[in-house]
Design an enzyme around this catalytic site. Structure first.
Site, mmCIF file in Angstrom:
data_model
loop_
_atom_site.group_PDB
_atom_site.id
_atom_site.type_symbol
_atom_site.label_atom_id
_atom_site.label_comp_id
_atom_site.label_asym_id
_atom_site.label_seq_id
_atom_site.Cartn_x
_atom_site.Cartn_y
_atom_site.Cartn_z
ATOM 1 N N GLU A 136 1.246 1.881 4.677
ATOM 2 C CA GLU A 136 0.116 1.213 5.342
ATOM 3 C C GLU A 136 0.630 0.792 6.707
ATOM 4 O O GLU A 136 1.431 -0.142 6.811
ATOM 5 C CB GLU A 136 -0.341 -0.010 4.534
ATOM 6 N N CYS A 171 -3.682 -5.815 10.930
ATOM 7 C CA CYS A 171 -3.653 -4.358 11.098
ATOM 8 C C CYS A 171 -5.050 -3.820 11.336
ATOM 9 O O CYS A 171 -5.234 -2.828 12.035
ATOM 10 C CB CYS A 171 -3.016 -3.695 9.878
HETATM 11 P P1 NDP Z 1 8.044 -3.499 10.803
HETATM 12 O O1 NDP Z 1 7.805 -2.052 10.657
HETATM 13 O O2 NDP Z 1 8.886 -3.960 11.913
HETATM 14 O O3 NDP Z 1 8.685 -4.118 9.477
HETATM 15 C C1 NDP Z 1 8.069 -4.025 8.222
HETATM 16 C C2 NDP Z 1 9.095 -4.278 7.141
HETATM 17 O O4 NDP Z 1 10.038 -3.203 7.121
HETATM 18 C C3 NDP Z 1 9.909 -5.540 7.347
HETATM 19 O O5 NDP Z 1 10.157 -6.140 6.099
HETATM 20 C C4 NDP Z 1 11.177 -4.998 7.960
HETATM 21 O O6 NDP Z 1 12.279 -5.852 7.793
HETATM 22 C C5 NDP Z 1 11.352 -3.732 7.157
HETATM 23 N N1 NDP Z 1 12.228 -2.726 7.755
HETATM 24 C C6 NDP Z 1 12.675 -2.635 9.026
HETATM 25 N N2 NDP Z 1 13.452 -1.523 9.177
HETATM 26 C C7 NDP Z 1 13.494 -0.907 7.976
HETATM 27 C C8 NDP Z 1 14.091 0.280 7.477
HETATM 28 N N3 NDP Z 1 14.812 1.081 8.257
HETATM 29 N N4 NDP Z 1 13.926 0.616 6.184
HETATM 30 C C9 NDP Z 1 13.165 -0.160 5.370
HETATM 31 N N5 NDP Z 1 12.563 -1.299 5.772
HETATM 32 C C10 NDP Z 1 12.712 -1.680 7.061
HETATM 33 O O7 NDP Z 1 6.579 -4.156 10.868
HETATM 34 P P2 NDP Z 1 6.209 -5.656 11.195
HETATM 35 O O8 NDP Z 1 6.856 -6.567 10.211
HETATM 36 O O9 NDP Z 1 6.445 -5.880 12.651
HETATM 37 O O10 NDP Z 1 4.637 -5.693 10.891
HETATM 38 C C11 NDP Z 1 3.668 -5.405 11.842
HETATM 39 C C12 NDP Z 1 3.132 -3.999 11.635
HETATM 40 O O11 NDP Z 1 2.602 -3.883 10.333
HETATM 41 C C13 NDP Z 1 1.979 -3.667 12.567
HETATM 42 O O12 NDP Z 1 2.145 -2.375 13.064
HETATM 43 C C14 NDP Z 1 0.773 -3.698 11.669
HETATM 44 O O13 NDP Z 1 -0.292 -2.909 12.093
HETATM 45 C C15 NDP Z 1 1.348 -3.218 10.380
HETATM 46 N N6 NDP Z 1 0.524 -3.623 9.256
HETATM 47 C C16 NDP Z 1 -0.226 -2.663 8.615
HETATM 48 C C17 NDP Z 1 -1.089 -3.019 7.598
HETATM 49 C C18 NDP Z 1 -1.925 -1.993 6.878
HETATM 50 O O14 NDP Z 1 -2.459 -2.291 5.838
HETATM 51 N N7 NDP Z 1 -2.057 -0.786 7.395
HETATM 52 C C19 NDP Z 1 -1.227 -4.412 7.171
HETATM 53 C C20 NDP Z 1 -0.391 -5.329 7.903
HETATM 54 C C21 NDP Z 1 0.439 -4.933 8.911
HETATM 55 P P3 NDP Z 1 12.614 -6.934 8.934
HETATM 56 O O15 NDP Z 1 11.387 -7.756 9.143
HETATM 57 O O16 NDP Z 1 13.683 -7.710 8.345
HETATM 58 O O17 NDP Z 1 12.987 -6.132 10.158
#
Ligand code: NDP
Length: 515
Positions: free
Chosen positions: A251, A285
């Site tokens: 997502e 999102c």
């Molecule tokens: P990120 O992609 O930066 O991070 C998401 C999660 O992935 C965090 O827990 C992060 O950890 C973790 N992560 C980072 N690198 C890796 C990796 N290499 N492997 C596995 N996990 C990893 O997103 P954000 O937290 O910044 O969230 C915002 C984004 O989420 C926006 O683009 C938004 O649109 C999207 N979103 C989409 C939704 C949907 O339903 N389509 C709903 C809500 C949000 P850490 O934080 O520790 O870096």
């Protein structure tokens, strides 16, 4: 509001972890607490515990699991203030944003999956009478739990978009390990505490606090991964899932267009545009990220939206009703929002409201209305994820549809018109996983309606039957009760039987009448 620091839940799985993350309140800049960064070895041990605990949780059955989920639903409602406090403290969002989505969505989801898991995952009988080759045999589709599910969540809805995805996975009989965003881990730790208190067997739900490396490590130890976050990280997750050869569901980001036709109820459209672009400070999102308005009503629409947005109150969310727009949760996001606004202004956009960050101790960006925008600007093409609303004039709905589809994203979109039949026809032409007519975001509350992105916005969906079946392995069963000792296709091969079977094929399929 109660004292947030005193109520911060404690991370319990950090034995062996050396690094820590400082969790701060984005609205005040205060340090709340620290949590451990779990490394690969801790994640592996956690997954082993989850794997050992899963079979017994599966054996409990739908009703046994539903009881735990219903207890959690009651727990959340009984502890609503604490839940909201924790979410508000680490995200800086308003009490209302936390209440509607993180609390409201999740209590609804706990009840929904407690009731519907049985229905969506019940054995399905497949007819065999219409296929003479297998006629009389019993054909069954069975949904077995995947095993250990890894859920990786973002920071914008620390409960709804993290624990919310764990609920159907648990209802399906899986163990779950949740890796929350490093910015907002406390809400997930509270959910872990809640599930323990509600009688969930040990290690069936665990929270792996940490950073991106923790998330990456998790993928190597689970049977299925559900990821919510940015498109860029989503691609890395998918690559890692390919290496582990496990299914992954994504997502991801969005750039949701809103198309306002000349015959729309302008007051409703303007109020909705103002709310759905600014709720949760635009960190949604499925936020309205760009608006296209037909020329005859453009000026009136812009005046209404600008008026609404200039009246919004912003600041630290000190209690219910204190402010309308909260803080920017993730530090680097403030730079992204400012960069998009500056880029637009440098290319000719006009700021009608806001257009700057704020200077309080916390991290805020003023609610911002931009006009004279076009698709050369980042604010119309890249995900801004902040309190901005760029509004563009279009000559007619055809231009609006073309521009709506001129995007790498395809999460959601909305069409606004009093002619709902035309609105529905136009909706079908927009390239997005969900399109609403005279509404936005409300589809997220319809838990029986699938929600998922097209194009760079994702893969798979949450909600509906697909939203729980993705956490299962499909097993097909074929059961033969009565049958001859030897069937015509079995050894030994004989020319007479071979020709007899060929004639039978001709008889059955020669007229193209059978599948
Ligand atoms: P990120 O992609 O930066 O991070 C998401 C999660 O992935 C965090 O827990 C992060 O950890 C973790 N992560 C980072 N690198 C890796 C990796 N290499 N492997 C596995 N996990 C990893 O997103 P954000 O937290 O910044 O969230 C915002 C984004 O989420 C926006 O683009 C938004 O649109 C999207 N979103 C989409 C939704 C949907 O339903 N389509 C709903 C809500 C949000 P850490 O934080 O520790 O870096």
């Amino acid at each position: 509001m109660a004292s947030l620091g005193q109520q911060a839940p404690v991370a319990g799985n950090g034995a062996g972890a050396t690094a820590t993350i400082e969790v701060e309140n984005p609205a005040t800049g205060e340090l709340i607490t620290t949590v451990p960064v779990l490394g690969a070895a801790e994640v592996e041990a956690m997954a082993a515990r989850a794997r050992a605990a899963q079979p017994a949780w599966d054996v409990i059955g739908f009703e046994g699991r539903a009881q735990v989920l219903r207890r959690a639903q009651k727990w959340m409602l009984d502890n609503a203030e604490r839940v909201i406090d924790v979410v508000v403290s680490e995200s800086g969002k308003t009490v209302e944003d936390a209440q509607l989505a993180d609390l409201g969505y999740t209590v609804s989801a706990l009840g929904f999956w407690a009731k519907q898991a049985r229905k969506y995952l019940a054995d399905e009988r497949v007819p065999s009478w219409n296929n003479p080759v297998v006629a009389g045999k019993k054909l069954i589709i069975r949904y077995a739990p995947a095993g250990v599910v890894g859920v990786i969540g973002p920071w914008n809805y620390p409960i709804a978009n993290s624990f919310g995805d764990c609920v159907p996975a648990l209802a399906a009989g899986n163990s779950v390990i949740l890796k929350p965003s490093e910015v907002t881990p406390l809400s997930s730790l509270l959910m872990e505490e809640m599930m323990r208190e509600c009688g969930l067997p040990e290690h069936v739900f665990q929270v792996a606090t940490g950073d991106g490396s923790t998330g990456a490590a998790l993928i190597g130890h689970v049977d299925c991964v559900m990821f919510t976050g940015s498109t860029e990280t989503g691609k890395s997750v998918m690559k890692a899932a390919a290496d582990a050869l496990i299914p992954c569901y994504l997502e991801l980001g969005g750039k949701d267009p809103m198309l306002v036709l000349a015959d729309a109820d302008l007051d409703r459209a303007a109020n909705a545009a103002s709310y759905y672009s600014m709720n949760n400070a635009g960190q949604v999102c499925i936020s309205v990220e760009r608006v296209y308005v037909e020329e005859p009503v453009y000026d009136e629409f812009v005046t209404k939206v600008s008026g609404n947005i200039s009246r919004l109150r912003q600041g630290p969310p000190t209690g219910a009703g204190a402010v309308d727009v909260g803080a920017v949760t993730f530090p680097p996001q403030l730079d992204v929002v400012q960069e998009h606004v500056s880029d637009a202004v440098s290319k000719g956009a006009k700021v009608l409201v806001g257009g700057h960050s704020r200077t309080e101790a916390g991290r805020f960006y003023a609610p911002t209305v931009l006009v004279d925008v076009d698709h050369s600007m980042k604010i119309m093409r890249e995900e801004t994820f902040g309190p901005t609303i760029p509004i563009m004039k279009v000559s007619d709905c055809e231009e609006g549809i073309r521009l709506a589809n001129d995007s790498s994203y395809g999460l959601q979109a909305s069409v606004w018109t009093k002619d709902v039949e035309r609105g529905e026809q136009l909706a079908r032409r927009i390239e997005a996983g969900v399109v609403t007519v005279n509404d936005a975001q409300m589809n997220y509350s319809a838990l029986n309606l699938p929600m998922g992105g097209w194009k760079a916005s994702g893969l798979g969906s949450r909600h509906g039957a697909a939203g729980i079946r993705k956490y299962t392995k499909v097993q097909s069963l074929l059961v033969t009760r009565r049958a001859p000792k030897r069937e015509p296709h079995m050894f030994p091969y004989r020319a007479r039987r071979t020709m007899m079977l060929r004639r039978a094929f001709k008889l059955l399929y020669g007229r193209g009448s059978r599948d």
